[in-house]
Design a protein around this motif. Structure first.
Motif, PDB file in Angstrom:
ATOM      1  N   MET A 161      -3.321 -42.596 -12.499  1.00  0.00           N
ATOM      2  CA  MET A 161      -2.343 -43.555 -13.009  1.00  0.00           C
ATOM      3  C   MET A 161      -2.504 -44.937 -12.368  1.00  0.00           C
ATOM      4  N   SER A 162      -3.274 -45.037 -11.295  1.00  0.00           N
ATOM      5  CA  SER A 162      -3.493 -46.344 -10.679  1.00  0.00           C
ATOM      6  C   SER A 162      -4.452 -47.199 -11.507  1.00  0.00           C
ATOM      7  N   ASP A 163      -5.205 -46.565 -12.394  1.00  0.00           N
ATOM      8  CA  ASP A 163      -6.101 -47.299 -13.290  1.00  0.00           C
ATOM      9  C   ASP A 163      -5.264 -48.119 -14.276  1.00  0.00           C
ATOM     10  N   LYS A 164      -5.605 -49.377 -14.472  1.00  0.00           N
ATOM     11  CA  LYS A 164      -4.827 -50.288 -15.321  1.00  0.00           C
ATOM     12  C   LYS A 164      -4.712 -49.772 -16.761  1.00  0.00           C
ATOM     13  N   ILE A 165      -5.785 -49.268 -17.311  1.00  0.00           N
ATOM     14  CA  ILE A 165      -5.771 -48.798 -18.703  1.00  0.00           C
ATOM     15  C   ILE A 165      -4.865 -47.581 -18.842  1.00  0.00           C
ATOM     16  N   ILE A 166      -5.008 -46.620 -17.959  1.00  0.00           N
ATOM     17  CA  ILE A 166      -4.210 -45.385 -18.028  1.00  0.00           C
ATOM     18  C   ILE A 166      -2.736 -45.663 -17.737  1.00  0.00           C
ATOM     19  N   SER A 167      -2.449 -46.617 -16.869  1.00  0.00           N
ATOM     20  CA  SER A 167      -1.051 -46.874 -16.510  1.00  0.00           C
ATOM     21  C   SER A 167      -0.253 -47.421 -17.688  1.00  0.00           C
ATOM     22  N   ASP A 168      -0.924 -47.963 -18.708  1.00  0.00           N
ATOM     23  CA  ASP A 168      -0.234 -48.466 -19.897  1.00  0.00           C
ATOM     24  C   ASP A 168      -0.051 -47.401 -20.974  1.00  0.00           C
ATOM     25  N   VAL A 169      -0.551 -46.205 -20.740  1.00  0.00           N
ATOM     26  CA  VAL A 169      -0.463 -45.120 -21.720  1.00  0.00           C
ATOM     27  C   VAL A 169       0.808 -44.312 -21.470  1.00  0.00           C
ATOM     28  N   GLU A 170       1.521 -44.006 -22.549  1.00  0.00           N
ATOM     29  CA  GLU A 170       2.703 -43.152 -22.446  1.00  0.00           C
ATOM     30  C   GLU A 170       2.291 -41.720 -22.770  1.00  0.00           C
ATOM     31  N   PHE A 171       2.477 -40.814 -21.827  1.00  0.00           N
ATOM     32  CA  PHE A 171       2.109 -39.413 -22.008  1.00  0.00           C
ATOM     33  C   PHE A 171       3.335 -38.610 -22.413  1.00  0.00           C
ATOM     34  N   ILE A 172       3.202 -37.860 -23.485  1.00  0.00           N
ATOM     35  CA  ILE A 172       4.265 -36.962 -23.941  1.00  0.00           C
ATOM     36  C   ILE A 172       3.681 -35.561 -23.914  1.00  0.00           C
ATOM     37  N   ASN A 173       4.318 -34.673 -23.201  1.00  0.00           N
ATOM     38  CA  ASN A 173       3.812 -33.318 -23.016  1.00  0.00           C
ATOM     39  C   ASN A 173       4.847 -32.311 -23.520  1.00  0.00           C
ATOM     40  N   PRO A 174       4.799 -31.967 -24.828  1.00  0.00           N
ATOM     41  CA  PRO A 174       5.778 -31.014 -25.374  1.00  0.00           C
ATOM     42  C   PRO A 174       5.462 -29.575 -24.957  1.00  0.00           C
ATOM     43  N   VAL A 175       6.489 -28.773 -24.861  1.00  0.00           N
ATOM     44  CA  VAL A 175       6.325 -27.372 -24.499  1.00  0.00           C
ATOM     45  C   VAL A 175       5.949 -26.541 -25.721  1.00  0.00           C
ATOM     46  N   HIS A 176       6.507 -26.889 -26.878  1.00  0.00           N
ATOM     47  CA  HIS A 176       6.310 -26.086 -28.094  1.00  0.00           C
ATOM     48  C   HIS A 176       5.842 -26.939 -29.267  1.00  0.00           C
ATOM     49  N   ASP A 177       5.280 -26.258 -30.270  1.00  0.00           N
ATOM     50  CA  ASP A 177       4.925 -26.865 -31.553  1.00  0.00           C
ATOM     51  C   ASP A 177       5.716 -26.170 -32.643  1.00  0.00           C
ATOM     52  N   TYR A 178       6.028 -26.924 -33.692  1.00  0.00           N
ATOM     53  CA  TYR A 178       6.599 -26.310 -34.895  1.00  0.00           C
ATOM     54  C   TYR A 178       5.449 -26.053 -35.861  1.00  0.00           C
ATOM     55  N   ILE A 179       5.361 -24.829 -36.350  1.00  0.00           N
ATOM     56  CA  ILE A 179       4.334 -24.452 -37.315  1.00  0.00           C
ATOM     57  C   ILE A 179       5.043 -24.104 -38.618  1.00  0.00           C
ATOM     58  N   PRO A 180       4.772 -24.834 -39.703  1.00  0.00           N
ATOM     59  CA  PRO A 180       5.446 -24.556 -40.971  1.00  0.00           C
ATOM     60  C   PRO A 180       5.048 -23.186 -41.524  1.00  0.00           C
ATOM     61  N   PRO A 181       5.911 -22.584 -42.344  1.00  0.00           N
ATOM     62  CA  PRO A 181       5.642 -21.232 -42.851  1.00  0.00           C
ATOM     63  C   PRO A 181       4.362 -21.128 -43.680  1.00  0.00           C
ATOM     64  N   GLN A 182       3.897 -22.232 -44.252  1.00  0.00           N
ATOM     65  CA  GLN A 182       2.681 -22.198 -45.059  1.00  0.00           C
ATOM     66  C   GLN A 182       1.434 -21.886 -44.222  1.00  0.00           C
TER      67      GLN A 182
END
Length: 154
Positions: free
Chosen positions: A99-120
């Motif tokens: 995260m000390s890297d300038k490029i990476i520090s501007d990235v927003e990380f979202i780490n979800p626990v689950h995914d929704y999978i449609p019935p299809q």
């Protein structure tokens, strides 16, 4: 899950997320665990499962979900959008030292626990009382749970 299958003598391969689509052409079926099964037949599964289900659909590989009846949920995916998923620390995805890297520090990380999978994308649900197609899940809810039980979800 893979360790349990391998111990039972079932040939099992665990592959990296990036190789999922390439490996799917050699797969007979996909087995997914369920965190919850929604009333429309949709599935809440571990993060990354939606990508696996999409690759399976593209390669005409059946997706089988193993679940217990206690994981049936009377909610629909459009209800309670904020309650269907939890976010956890991105430390399992990215090292905080990077995260000390300038490029990476501007990235927003979202780490979800689950995914929704449609019935299809789900071919079959295997439960402790039998196997059912996603279109039949709403009927199972009506047969096994009284509508008064659903009030706790509203």
């Amino acid at each position: 899950m893979a360790k349990s299958l391998a111990e039972a003598g079932i040939d099992t391969v665990v592959c990296n997320d990036a190789t999922t689509f390439a490996a799917m052409a050699r797969v007979n079926k996909v087995l997914l665990p369920a965190h919850a099964v929604l009333a429309n037949g949709g599935l809440i599964a571990p993060s990354g499962a939606h990508m696996v289900a999409l690759a399976a659909k593209h390669n005409s590989v059946p997706v089988v979900t193993i679940t217990g009846m206690f994981k049936l949920c009377p909610m629909y995916p459009h209800e309670g959008q904020d309650t269907l998923n939890d976010l956890v620390s991105p430390s399992s995805v990215v090292d905080f030292g990077a995260m000390s890297d300038k490029i990476i520090s501007d990235v927003e990380f979202i780490n979800p626990v689950h995914d929704y999978i449609p019935p299809q994308l789900v071919s079959l649900y295997v439960t402790n009382i039998g196997a059912f197609q996603p279109s039949y899940i709403y009927r199972l809810l009506a047969e096994y749970y009284h509508s008064d039980d659903w009030e706790s979800f509203e």
